[in-house]
Design a protein around this motif. Structure first.
Motif, short mmCIF file in Angstrom:
data_model
loop_
_atom_site.label_atom_id
_atom_site.label_comp_id
_atom_site.label_asym_id
_atom_site.label_seq_id
_atom_site.Cartn_x
_atom_site.Cartn_y
_atom_site.Cartn_z
N GLN A 29 0.83 -1.19 0.00
CA GLN A 29 0.00 0.00 0.00
C GLN A 29 0.87 1.25 0.00
OE1 GLN A 29 -3.00 -0.07 3.04
NE2 GLN A 29 -3.72 -2.10 2.43
N LEU A 30 0.39 2.26 -0.68
CA LEU A 30 1.07 3.54 -0.74
C LEU A 30 0.59 4.39 0.42
CD1 LEU A 30 2.99 5.25 -2.54
CD2 LEU A 30 0.94 6.15 -3.63
N ARG A 31 1.53 4.91 1.19
CA ARG A 31 1.20 5.79 2.31
C ARG A 31 2.02 7.06 2.18
NH1 ARG A 31 -2.76 3.07 2.92
NH2 ARG A 31 -3.15 1.66 4.63
N HIS A 32 1.47 8.15 2.71
CA HIS A 32 2.15 9.44 2.66
C HIS A 32 2.47 9.85 4.09
CE1 HIS A 32 0.96 9.62 -1.54
NE2 HIS A 32 -0.24 9.25 -1.14
N ALA A 33 3.74 10.16 4.33
CA ALA A 33 4.18 10.60 5.66
C ALA A 33 5.44 11.43 5.52
CB ALA A 33 4.44 9.40 6.57
N SER B 286 6.18 9.79 -0.10
CA SER B 286 5.31 8.64 -0.33
C SER B 286 6.13 7.38 -0.10
CB SER B 286 4.77 8.65 -1.76
OG SER B 286 3.96 9.78 -1.97
N TRP B 287 5.49 6.37 0.47
CA TRP B 287 6.17 5.13 0.83
C TRP B 287 5.32 3.95 0.40
CZ3 TRP B 287 10.79 5.95 3.34
CH2 TRP B 287 10.99 7.21 3.90
N LEU B 288 5.96 2.91 -0.14
CA LEU B 288 5.29 1.65 -0.40
C LEU B 288 5.59 0.74 0.79
CD1 LEU B 288 6.01 1.03 -4.17
CD2 LEU B 288 3.79 1.45 -3.10
N LEU B 289 4.53 0.29 1.46
CA LEU B 289 4.67 -0.55 2.63
C LEU B 289 4.18 -1.96 2.36
CD1 LEU B 289 4.20 2.48 3.73
CD2 LEU B 289 3.83 1.32 5.88
N ASP B 290 4.93 -2.93 2.85
CA ASP B 290 4.53 -4.33 2.79
C ASP B 290 3.62 -4.57 3.99
OD1 ASP B 290 4.27 -7.07 2.89
OD2 ASP B 290 6.40 -7.49 2.62
N VAL C 265 9.87 -9.59 11.61
CA VAL C 265 11.26 -10.01 11.74
C VAL C 265 11.53 -10.95 10.59
CG1 VAL C 265 12.96 -11.20 13.15
CG2 VAL C 265 11.20 -9.78 14.24
N PRO C 266 12.43 -10.63 9.70
CA PRO C 266 13.16 -9.37 9.65
C PRO C 266 12.25 -8.24 9.17
CG PRO C 266 13.71 -10.68 7.72
CD PRO C 266 12.78 -11.52 8.59
N TYR C 267 12.54 -7.07 9.65
CA TYR C 267 11.78 -5.89 9.28
C TYR C 267 12.06 -5.51 7.83
CZ TYR C 267 10.26 -1.02 9.10
OH TYR C 267 9.66 0.14 8.75
N VAL C 268 11.00 -5.30 7.06
CA VAL C 268 11.14 -4.88 5.67
C VAL C 268 10.85 -3.39 5.62
CG1 VAL C 268 10.29 -5.16 3.31
CG2 VAL C 268 10.38 -7.14 4.85
N LYS C 269 11.89 -2.61 5.31
CA LYS C 269 11.73 -1.16 5.28
C LYS C 269 10.79 -0.73 4.16
CE LYS C 269 16.30 -0.08 7.04
NZ LYS C 269 17.56 0.64 6.78
N PRO C 270 10.00 0.31 4.41
CA PRO C 270 9.16 0.87 3.35
C PRO C 270 10.06 1.39 2.21
CG PRO C 270 8.54 1.77 5.48
CD PRO C 270 9.81 1.01 5.68
N VAL C 271 9.52 1.37 1.01
CA VAL C 271 10.26 1.85 -0.16
C VAL C 271 9.80 3.28 -0.45
CG1 VAL C 271 10.71 1.47 -2.61
CG2 VAL C 271 10.43 -0.50 -1.06
N PRO C 272 10.72 4.25 -0.36
CA PRO C 272 10.32 5.63 -0.67
C PRO C 272 10.16 5.82 -2.17
CG PRO C 272 12.67 5.54 -0.19
CD PRO C 272 12.12 4.16 0.03
N VAL C 273 9.13 6.57 -2.55
CA VAL C 273 8.92 6.91 -3.96
C VAL C 273 8.59 8.39 -4.05
CG1 VAL C 273 8.18 4.59 -4.66
CG2 VAL C 273 6.48 6.23 -3.93
N MET D 150 6.05 11.34 -8.75
CA MET D 150 5.78 10.68 -10.02
C MET D 150 5.76 9.17 -9.84
SD MET D 150 4.82 11.35 -13.01
CE MET D 150 5.00 13.09 -12.77
N GLY D 151 6.65 8.66 -8.99
CA GLY D 151 6.65 7.23 -8.69
C GLY D 151 5.33 6.81 -8.07
N ALA D 152 4.79 7.64 -7.20
CA ALA D 152 3.50 7.34 -6.56
C ALA D 152 2.40 7.27 -7.62
CB ALA D 152 3.17 8.39 -5.50
N GLU D 153 2.44 8.18 -8.59
CA GLU D 153 1.43 8.16 -9.66
C GLU D 153 1.58 6.91 -10.52
OE1 GLU D 153 -1.10 10.14 -10.18
OE2 GLU D 153 -0.63 11.67 -8.69
N ILE D 154 2.83 6.57 -10.87
CA ILE D 154 3.08 5.37 -11.67
C ILE D 154 2.61 4.14 -10.90
CG2 ILE D 154 4.86 3.91 -12.71
CD1 ILE D 154 6.42 6.53 -13.30
#
Length: 94
Positions: free
Chosen positions: A15-19, A23-27, A33-41, A44-48
């Motif tokens: 899911q895309l979250r804004h903070a 914008s971040w893509l979160l699993d 454990v192990p922690y999967v870091k959110p992917v920053p976008v 334009m990446g958020a729109e794509i």
């Protein structure tokens, strides 16, 4: 983290979250454990991402990018390909 095979699975898991102005893509299914870091976008990446999530084809996303940003089809195609490769590198898409 396993790669999901279709857009329905992507919709459910990521899911895309804004903070903090980003914008971040979160699993949403990670075990913690192990922690999967959110992917920053970027914006334009958020729109794509949203277009990809809705099942739009690469050609449709490229056309949208050309129209909305006024860039050449070659540049738009390269940008979309780069973004999708980044998703693959993070195990988010095939």
């Amino acid at each position: 983290m396993g790669v999901k095979k279709d857009n329905t699975s992507i919709n459910e898991r990521y899911q895309l979250r804004h903070a903090a102005g980003l914008s971040w893509l979160l699993d949403m299914e990670q075990p913690g454990v192990p922690y999967v870091k959110p992917v920053p976008v970027n914006e334009m990446g958020a729109e794509i991402w949203e277009l990809h999530r809705k099942g739009k084809s690469v050609d449709e996303i490229v056309s949208w990018l050309c129209a909305s940003c006024g860039i050449s089809p070659e540049q738009a195609s390269a940008d979309v390909t780069e973004f999708l490769e980044m998703l693959k590198a993070h195990g988010i898409s095939e």
